[in-house]
Design a protein around this motif. Sequence first.
Motif, PDB file in Angstrom:
ATOM      1  N   HIS A  79       0.858  -1.188   0.000  1.00 26.29           N
ATOM      2  CA  HIS A  79       0.000   0.000   0.000  1.00 26.29           C
ATOM      3  C   HIS A  79       0.887   1.229   0.000  1.00 26.29           C
ATOM      4  CE1 HIS A  79       1.048  -0.550   4.192  1.00 26.29           C
ATOM      5  NE2 HIS A  79       0.525   0.608   4.515  1.00 26.29           N
ATOM      6  N   HIS A  81       2.194   3.773   1.670  1.00 31.71           N
ATOM      7  CA  HIS A  81       2.610   4.435   2.897  1.00 31.71           C
ATOM      8  C   HIS A  81       4.128   4.524   2.922  1.00 31.71           C
ATOM      9  CE1 HIS A  81      -0.943   4.350   5.972  1.00 31.71           C
ATOM     10  NE2 HIS A  81      -0.840   5.490   5.337  1.00 31.71           N
ATOM     11  N   ASP A 290      -5.295   7.502   7.464  1.00 30.65           N
ATOM     12  CA  ASP A 290      -4.169   6.572   7.618  1.00 30.65           C
ATOM     13  C   ASP A 290      -4.684   5.130   7.714  1.00 30.65           C
ATOM     14  OD1 ASP A 290      -1.272   6.367   8.178  1.00 30.65           O
ATOM     15  OD2 ASP A 290      -1.977   5.505  10.068  1.00 30.65           O
ATOM     16  N   GLU A 291      -5.733   4.953   8.503  1.00 30.70           N
ATOM     17  CA  GLU A 291      -6.274   3.596   8.657  1.00 30.70           C
ATOM     18  C   GLU A 291      -6.930   3.127   7.359  1.00 30.70           C
ATOM     19  OE1 GLU A 291      -8.126   2.330  12.055  1.00 30.70           O
ATOM     20  OE2 GLU A 291      -6.570   3.137  13.359  1.00 30.70           O
ATOM     21  N   ASN A 294      -4.209   1.977   5.184  1.00 30.56           N
ATOM     22  CA  ASN A 294      -3.726   0.648   5.600  1.00 30.56           C
ATOM     23  C   ASN A 294      -4.631  -0.452   5.060  1.00 30.56           C
ATOM     24  OD1 ASN A 294      -1.456   1.409   7.008  1.00 30.56           O
ATOM     25  ND2 ASN A 294      -2.554   1.656   8.953  1.00 30.56           N
ATOM     26  N   ASN A 295      -5.917  -0.135   5.019  1.00 28.54           N
ATOM     27  CA  ASN A 295      -6.866  -1.153   4.587  1.00 28.54           C
ATOM     28  C   ASN A 295      -6.900  -1.357   3.076  1.00 28.54           C
ATOM     29  OD1 ASN A 295      -7.837  -2.468   6.784  1.00 28.54           O
ATOM     30  ND2 ASN A 295      -9.347  -0.899   7.267  1.00 28.54           N
ATOM     31  N   SER A 297      -4.206  -2.389   1.821  1.00 28.69           N
ATOM     32  CA  SER A 297      -3.069  -3.316   1.717  1.00 28.69           C
ATOM     33  C   SER A 297      -3.437  -4.590   0.954  1.00 28.69           C
ATOM     34  CB  SER A 297      -2.597  -3.737   3.107  1.00 28.69           C
ATOM     35  OG  SER A 297      -1.830  -2.720   3.685  1.00 28.69           O
ATOM     36  N   ASP A 314      -0.193  -4.039   5.732  1.00 28.70           N
ATOM     37  CA  ASP A 314      -0.681  -3.436   6.980  1.00 28.70           C
ATOM     38  C   ASP A 314      -2.197  -3.603   7.107  1.00 28.70           C
ATOM     39  OD1 ASP A 314       1.839  -2.672   7.611  1.00 28.70           O
ATOM     40  OD2 ASP A 314       1.531  -0.512   7.408  1.00 28.70           O
ATOM     41  N   GLN A 316      -5.843  -4.107   8.109  1.00 26.54           N
ATOM     42  CA  GLN A 316      -6.482  -4.078   9.426  1.00 26.54           C
ATOM     43  C   GLN A 316      -7.821  -4.806   9.371  1.00 26.54           C
ATOM     44  OE1 GLN A 316      -6.424   0.078  10.536  1.00 26.54           O
ATOM     45  NE2 GLN A 316      -4.234   0.005  10.931  1.00 26.54           N
ATOM     46  N   HIS A 343       1.122  -5.145   9.849  1.00 24.30           N
ATOM     47  CA  HIS A 343       1.254  -3.795  10.396  1.00 24.30           C
ATOM     48  C   HIS A 343       2.227  -3.723  11.568  1.00 24.30           C
ATOM     49  CE1 HIS A 343      -0.827   0.176  11.727  1.00 24.30           C
ATOM     50  NE2 HIS A 343       0.208   0.408  10.911  1.00 24.30           N
ATOM     51  N   ALA A 349      -4.135  -5.620  13.418  1.00 22.11           N
ATOM     52  CA  ALA A 349      -3.783  -6.141  12.093  1.00 22.11           C
ATOM     53  C   ALA A 349      -3.608  -7.659  12.075  1.00 22.11           C
ATOM     54  CB  ALA A 349      -2.512  -5.456  11.588  1.00 22.11           C
TER      55      ALA A 349
END
Lengths: 435, 633
Positions: A79, A81, A290-291, A294-295, A297, A314, A316, A343, A349
């Motif tokens: 992802h 980041h 941010d979350e 991450n999702n 990913s 990462d 979640q 994560h 995670a």
Amino acid sequence: MPRVEPERVRVRMYNIGQGDCFLVSFEYAEALPDGRSERHILFDFGTKRLAEGGPGTKDIAKLIKEHSGGTLDIIVLSHRHQDHMSGFGVASSKVILDKLNPRLIVRPWTENPDLDPGDETPVGDLSVRFQRFLTDEGTLLGKRTSAAELLSLAGSADDVVAGFAEVAYSQVKNKVAIDQLDKWARDDKGFYVHYGSDLPLEDFIPGVSARVLGPPTPDQHPDVAGQRSDSDEYWVSLSSVLSATSGRKKSSKARGARGESALTWPQRWIVHRLRRVRLKHLTELVRWLDEAMNNTSVILLLKVRGRRLLFPGDAQGENWEYTLSEEEDKHELSLVDLYKVGHHGSRNATPKSLWNLWNEESTRGRRIACLMSTSPGFYKGGERSHGEVPRETLVAALRERMQDDFYSSHELGEEEPCLEIACELSDPGAAFERV
Amino acid sequence: MKDHERRSKPWEGDLDGAVLGGVGIPMPHIDRIVRHEPKKPTGRETAKRKVKQDEPPDILERWHEMTIIAQDPGVLNPSATNKRKRILRAAVKVPTDRIWPGPRSHRFHVVGIVPDQSGSMSPAEDFSAEKKQSRDNYGWRFDDQFENASDARLKRDPRFYAQNVYAIAARTLATFESALGRRIGWAFDSHQLYLIPDAMEMANAFYTREDQAVCFGYFFDVEGNDIRTCLSHDIIAHEVTHAILDGLRHRFLHPGVPDQAAFHEAMADIVALLSVFSTRAVVERCLEEDGKKSGKFTMSRLKKSTLLRLAEEFGTAASVGARPALRSSVEIEPENLKGWRDKDEYKLPHRRGEILVAAVMQTFLRIWEERVNILSSQTAGSPSIPLVAQEGARSAGHLLKMVIRSIDYCPPVELTFEDFLDSILTADEEVAPDDEHKYRKALRDAFGEFDIKQPRTEFINLAHKPPHYETLNFAEFIRDRDEVFRFLWQNADILGIEREYFTLVEDVQPSVRVGPDGFVIRETVACYVQSIQGTLKELVAHSRRKLKVPEGVDLGTELRLWGGGVLIFDQFGRPKYHQRKDLWDWPRQSKRLRELVREGHRGPGGRLGFSEDRSITEPSQLHSTIRQREGEW
């Protein structure tokens, strides 16, 4: 013609600090048609903070070159980041990797510049809308605030300012890294995946297949974009993100603008308070973004000669939920031989529903190699938020379950730039062992 | 009644239905739609205006007249004389105050000087009509500079933003004070609530106790138009109601049973929705518009009216367009909500609050419908729109007053929807024992459809055990917390209060209202709380194992338990009503503990039931990300 299969799989976890960088190498008994007897997949290459006394990004790039024998077959960016891709943008390491001529760049569907909603795909209007929020130039803080500024703010004595900067930093777009990946992805070498995508891994790595278990698109699983993304309230919130981060000019003209010294005392008090309120609110929004990022990913399950290697980036809870609701996927996940801890070991995670699959009566005795790339102390969290990374309770559980097969990058010594484990695939009973 | 007549007698003919009216301060109607007829004042008018400004303040009018946007910029005036529709606006009456630049009065301080991106400030505008006079008379009169302003100016001028939020906020506070018959203080240590029209670029508005402010955000819709929450009547009334309610019951914002947080949202919505009906002329305009669309006036048509939708422009801009208003609770059908208490989505305050809003608004519609039916039978045909609007204003005004008055009868902690219903009905019985217009029946029926039933009310029977007044001083008793605590201490057994627990009388307030015989009644409202804290292990033992701890929670975790009640004393100082939440109600405490654990409401040190160290009134849509959820480590 007999099926060509690797004899050995080797996984290297580089000591990159607070980030991820893994090289998965497949070794064959005989040379393949191109004369090489190895194939390599690089999973991510980024960090937020290098390991103290550990290698730099250039050192790691050199190691990747050495370990891959000069050719990278596939790069998977889980992802977008900083801690998963910064290495692709650092000039000294970029030059080295550029010479490895990656043949396929795998990224999540949200990175697809030509995303087109269609009836046949799980990418509908909701997904396109979500992607626009995540990737629109205007939504990223990087346009307004530089990484250097945020890093300096992160050390501020003011908790609110430091908290904002820390979270916002991960949102700063690393344009150089993205440009580099885009460059490699030219000429149809880019592949963008979502849950259920048919990734043609066999074409690049004989005898190895892949199952894409995530991310689901919001059209497949609305929760992946955040809570209740099928509701209007969700888009109201997302609009806040867009507005707060867009840096758009206010439309109202500042009539007779003047300096703060002209304020009355009561006005001065509220103006100062308001600055903090705005920053706190922005912090919440950025944390949420941010979350959501991450999702996005990629959760990739590699399958090779009965072994299963799980790389979830990462991802979640909301990302995991979708695959963990499918019985066939659950069965596959219950039989993994290697797990890259999601994560960096954060609290949300490695869902307990996944964990439970490895602790059933039939699976409890299976050996699972567990690799965690992390830097304790970078995210301290708090007693209430359980935000420390890695999460203590998770690490304790992993150690107890995995025993000697649990490895964490922060336990590597100064002389160890990477940790290497391998599995002899020709032996059906062999597990991953440290090399 | 003609427009100019209404303006000169704002509350005439409404003492009974008294849109927002009460004792002492009759509430203003928005009694005049401002037609957009921009014209330059003639020389004669300018001269008249100058003379008026120079008048001394000893003949002060009771109201400042201020132009506001009647609902939001998305609601247009369907004036027949204008082909081009314009923003529906109104001239409203706001209680007179000395207005300093801002506007800044003794209760509000509008600050439109938020630093923009370049760090510069826009000024606080002077709205005084006596700009050139000495400070002695300064600020007594208000200079409405937007009476004939164009739509573009209303949408772009920060000075109008300031005027709009001030006028609506001041009217909302006056609505509460008038219904309760007393002044209402804020929950923080200041007399003035900050109102920030352009607080930040965000699709939200919120009240923050810590900053003593209501902040209004702005954002851009998909077409790049700016949407300002400070221009929405509903949003302003909603957020200011949060601040007022916090002043009346500050513990309602603490983590607790889910109904309590939902009540805050619901009350804010109810006030926002019903207060629109005080603008009778605006209601007429909207009814006219609805009538054009769908012909005959019916309740099902009214349900879809602009009048009963909340934050229409905001909701449209922020949504995908499927639902034009942010919330339209009145359309919620009870049959679709079976078992709502057990559904996760109704644990969220806004969603849960919608149920309460739906019950109240459907009550309102029933009452309005009944009144219109009576009119129809009297007029042998469809009643005129002004008459329908008048009945709507009366119904809304009366219901709003009932709802606000009920707050005094609500317990200070652990409020449930059932307590709220009980409080409305009990409070109303005090002022209207015979329920002539069947308001209470309508309320019972509507709430019942949503499975909200009135609990058994505990009345104090003084016949057998008269309380002890021996050491009390009456003058102190009706205003002093220590004296009320003396009363509680002496009479704890009679009142059913346990002396064993820490007890604090938090508030003693007078409440003045008109009784059924037309005479003024003065009551005294006293709130007290009780609390204990200890480890879960200690509290389980104390409860004799009646306190149930959710699985997986460490018994060493500290927990604070709350109880408390409200006592209403009559004009002679006799307790006549005691609404209470016993601290030792272990099923309730077990339920609350489950909610605290489920929601992850932990204070410093992982303690449960203590205030968290973040603002509890800031927008909470995103807070779930920092809470621990099921399946996490």
